[in-house]
Design a protein around this motif. Structure first.
Motif, mmCIF file in Angstrom:
data_model
loop_
_atom_site.group_PDB
_atom_site.id
_atom_site.type_symbol
_atom_site.label_atom_id
_atom_site.label_comp_id
_atom_site.label_asym_id
_atom_site.label_seq_id
_atom_site.Cartn_x
_atom_site.Cartn_y
_atom_site.Cartn_z
ATOM 1 N N SER A 100 3.840 -1.660 -4.792
ATOM 2 C CA SER A 100 2.690 -0.783 -4.579
ATOM 3 C C SER A 100 1.946 -0.523 -5.884
ATOM 4 N N LEU A 101 0.617 -0.579 -5.822
ATOM 5 C CA LEU A 101 -0.202 -0.301 -6.998
ATOM 6 C C LEU A 101 -0.071 1.156 -7.431
ATOM 7 N N SER A 102 0.297 2.018 -6.483
ATOM 8 C CA SER A 102 0.438 3.440 -6.811
ATOM 9 C C SER A 102 1.818 3.764 -7.375
ATOM 10 N N ALA A 103 2.709 2.774 -7.409
ATOM 11 C CA ALA A 103 4.057 3.001 -7.945
ATOM 12 C C ALA A 103 4.066 2.785 -9.449
ATOM 13 N N GLN A 104 4.984 3.419 -10.125
ATOM 14 C CA GLN A 104 5.138 3.199 -11.556
ATOM 15 C C GLN A 104 5.667 1.785 -11.791
ATOM 16 N N PRO A 105 5.249 1.146 -12.877
ATOM 17 C CA PRO A 105 5.725 -0.212 -13.170
ATOM 18 C C PRO A 105 7.253 -0.280 -13.202
ATOM 19 N N ASN A 129 0.812 -1.235 0.000
ATOM 20 C CA ASN A 129 0.000 0.000 0.000
ATOM 21 C C ASN A 129 0.832 1.265 0.000
ATOM 22 N N PHE A 130 2.131 1.147 0.256
ATOM 23 C CA PHE A 130 2.924 2.310 0.612
ATOM 24 C C PHE A 130 3.908 2.693 -0.498
ATOM 25 N N GLN A 131 3.702 3.891 -1.040
ATOM 26 C CA GLN A 131 4.645 4.390 -2.033
ATOM 27 C C GLN A 131 5.902 4.927 -1.366
ATOM 28 N N SER A 132 5.723 5.574 -0.212
ATOM 29 C CA SER A 132 6.874 6.115 0.504
ATOM 30 C C SER A 132 6.536 6.267 1.977
ATOM 31 N N VAL A 133 7.349 5.654 2.840
ATOM 32 C CA VAL A 133 7.153 5.716 4.290
ATOM 33 C C VAL A 133 8.515 5.894 4.960
ATOM 34 N N GLU A 134 8.576 6.763 5.946
ATOM 35 C CA GLU A 134 9.776 6.894 6.777
ATOM 36 C C GLU A 134 9.320 7.348 8.156
ATOM 37 N N VAL A 135 9.286 6.413 9.104
ATOM 38 C CA VAL A 135 8.785 6.736 10.442
ATOM 39 C C VAL A 135 9.645 6.080 11.522
ATOM 40 N N LEU A 160 9.417 -0.100 -10.931
ATOM 41 C CA LEU A 160 10.195 0.542 -9.874
ATOM 42 C C LEU A 160 10.597 -0.486 -8.822
ATOM 43 N N ASP A 161 11.741 -0.278 -8.201
ATOM 44 C CA ASP A 161 12.225 -1.201 -7.180
ATOM 45 C C ASP A 161 11.352 -1.128 -5.924
ATOM 46 N N VAL A 162 11.190 -2.276 -5.296
ATOM 47 C CA VAL A 162 10.626 -2.327 -3.950
ATOM 48 C C VAL A 162 11.795 -2.173 -2.983
ATOM 49 N N GLU A 163 11.694 -1.237 -2.045
ATOM 50 C CA GLU A 163 12.818 -0.941 -1.160
ATOM 51 C C GLU A 163 12.395 -0.986 0.308
ATOM 52 N N ILE A 164 13.234 -1.623 1.117
ATOM 53 C CA ILE A 164 13.004 -1.737 2.558
ATOM 54 C C ILE A 164 14.303 -1.382 3.277
ATOM 55 N N GLU A 165 14.214 -0.504 4.260
ATOM 56 C CA GLU A 165 15.385 -0.169 5.078
ATOM 57 C C GLU A 165 14.961 -0.173 6.545
ATOM 58 N N VAL A 166 15.717 -0.909 7.360
ATOM 59 C CA VAL A 166 15.401 -1.056 8.779
ATOM 60 C C VAL A 166 16.589 -0.583 9.603
ATOM 61 N N HIS A 167 16.307 0.279 10.579
ATOM 62 C CA HIS A 167 17.339 0.754 11.502
ATOM 63 C C HIS A 167 17.136 0.092 12.858
ATOM 64 N N PHE A 168 18.245 -0.261 13.492
ATOM 65 C CA PHE A 168 18.202 -0.931 14.792
ATOM 66 C C PHE A 168 18.950 -0.092 15.825
ATOM 67 N N ALA A 169 18.420 -0.060 17.054
ATOM 68 C CA ALA A 169 19.091 0.628 18.154
ATOM 69 C C ALA A 169 18.899 -0.185 19.423
ATOM 70 N N LYS A 170 19.718 0.107 20.404
ATOM 71 C CA LYS A 170 19.590 -0.604 21.683
ATOM 72 C C LYS A 170 18.285 -0.255 22.374
ATOM 73 N N SER A 171 17.834 0.990 22.209
ATOM 74 C CA SER A 171 16.579 1.419 22.809
ATOM 75 C C SER A 171 16.069 2.652 22.076
ATOM 76 N N THR A 172 14.857 3.060 22.430
ATOM 77 C CA THR A 172 14.222 4.214 21.809
ATOM 78 C C THR A 172 15.064 5.470 21.970
ATOM 79 N N HIS A 173 15.064 6.317 20.928
ATOM 80 C CA HIS A 173 15.721 7.631 20.922
ATOM 81 C C HIS A 173 17.246 7.541 20.859
ATOM 82 N N GLN A 174 17.814 6.339 20.692
ATOM 83 C CA GLN A 174 19.261 6.224 20.529
ATOM 84 C C GLN A 174 19.616 6.171 19.048
ATOM 85 N N GLU A 175 20.859 6.540 18.754
ATOM 86 C CA GLU A 175 21.348 6.445 17.377
ATOM 87 C C GLU A 175 21.341 4.988 16.919
#
Length: 377
Positions: free
Chosen positions: A70-75, A13-19, A77-92
């Motif tokens: 995503s159906l809203s993406a142009q044919p 469902n998601f064309q672009s998400v960063e949260v 286009l790459d599907v991209e996933i990026e995951v960030h990990f930290a020891k706890s909330t609000h840390q780098e």
């Protein structure tokens, strides 16, 4: 280690998400906005690294790359996933993992695979070997023991992801459902096998804790035990006050839907320290139990991260839920938009005034034409 941020491009469902993500995350939004598909990002990454899985199988199990893109993406286009990990909330971020997936001649390939340890990038694909042998790009380094040594902790994190959406009928009549199980067994078909395979001391501890919860939530409930029948099949057995006189006991196929759902939920919360994905945990539960779920998750999650989807006013009426913990999913012409509730200017003063998420934000998930349902014939 928790997921501190998720970035998606052209995923379902998601064309672009960063949260950013907290230790506890609540997903809210109307039907068909993509809450389950948001959770499936983590199940997808688990399926890549689990035994018998891999990138190709994880894609095939979802109907191919065209069903993931995503159906809203142009044919194309790459599907991209990026995951960030930290020891706890609000840390780098201590670690970052990213993949891009493309398709050529009906075959999914890695457009890229990247890993960072702190600020140092330690994996960049395609590399020189990939350019010599393109078939290498049909597999991730993440899934390969001989290639993921430097970041195996990420593979182990994804492998341990638990997705819980127990369906009572799957537990009661597991033998009636033929075919192979869905990866991760989210619907609980093999729930009793999970209980049976748990070390006896740990199993007894968890069942005792669940029994304590049932004593508070299920009227006249007395005792919960694990047994095997004469054929060696595993069962959960309950005794209630109104059966005590004649010694009658019930097995799981006689438990109510709500009782089975609550047992499954409590077991999952007690099971491990891995990322736990919960879909609508309020289903089949009494409203008064639902009101207690946020604080229950908070008390039992310990060091684990929990991401759950919900439509429940009762659940979201808990004033202990902060706006930073809630993601609002809103369908648009360009795919579903994902926002932190705390970042929405119209909601900020309502939360500051002491309103709950249910009062301040849940109205935004209301379908715009829902009043017309009263005229439906």
């Amino acid at each position: 280690m928790i997921v501190s941020q998720i970035i998606l491009k052209n995923w379902r469902n998601f064309q672009s998400v960063e949260v950013p993500l907290q230790d506890r995350v609540f997903l809210i939004g109307p039907n068909a906005c993509g809450k389950s598909n948001f959770l499936d990002v983590f199940s997808f990454l688990r399926d890549i690294v689990q035994e018998g899985g891999g990138l190709q199988k994880a894609i095939q199990d979802r109907g191919g790359l065209s069903k993931i893109r995503s159906l809203s993406a142009q044919p194309y286009l790459d599907v991209e996933i990026e995951v960030h990990f930290a020891k706890s909330t609000h840390q780098e971020a201590d670690w970052k993992y990213a993949i891009g997936i493309k398709q050529e001649s009906r075959q999914p390939y890695l457009a890229y695979e990247r890993v960072w340890k702190g600020k140092e990038q330690i994996i960049e694909r395609p590399d020189s070997d990939d350019k010599k042998d393109k078939l290498r790009l049909t597999q991730t380094h993440l899934q390969q023991i001989n290639a993921n040594l430097e970041f195996r902790n990420i593979a182990q994190f994804f492998e341990s992801v638990c997705h819980d959406h127990l369906v009572p009928q799957m537990v009661r009549y597991s033998n009636e459902f033929s075919g192979s199980s869905i990866s991760g067994d989210p619907f609980g078909r093999n729930f009793l096998e999970r209980v049976a395979k748990t070390q006896e001391k740990i199993r007894n501890y968890r069942l005792k804790k669940i029994e304590e919860g049932l004593l508070m939530a299920v009227p006249q409930f007395q005792k919960l035990t694990y047994i095997k029948d004469e054929l060696g099949k595993s069962h959960l057995q309950a005794l209630c006050e109104h059966w005590t006189g004649n010694g009658a006991k019930q097995w799981e196929d006689q438990f109510s839907d709500g009782t089975l759902r609550l047992i499954g939920l409590l077991w999952s919360l007690l099971e491990s320290n891995s990322l736990l994905l919960l879909e609508e945990p309020e289903l089949s539960l009494n409203a008064e139990i639902v009101k207690e779920l946020p604080s229950l998750v908070y008390r039992l999650q310990k060091q684990r991260q929990v991401i759950l989807s919900t439509h429940s006013w009762e659940l979201l009426s808990d004033k202990g839920i902060a706006g930073e913990e809630v993601l609002l999913l809103t369908p648009t012409e360009n795919g579903t938009q994902v926002e932190l509730v705390s970042s929405i200017s119209e909601i900020q003063p309502l939360l500051k005034a002491g309103l709950s998420i249910a009062d301040a934000a849940l109205g935004r998930t209301k379908p715009p034409k829902i009043e017309q349902m009263s005229f439906f014939k």
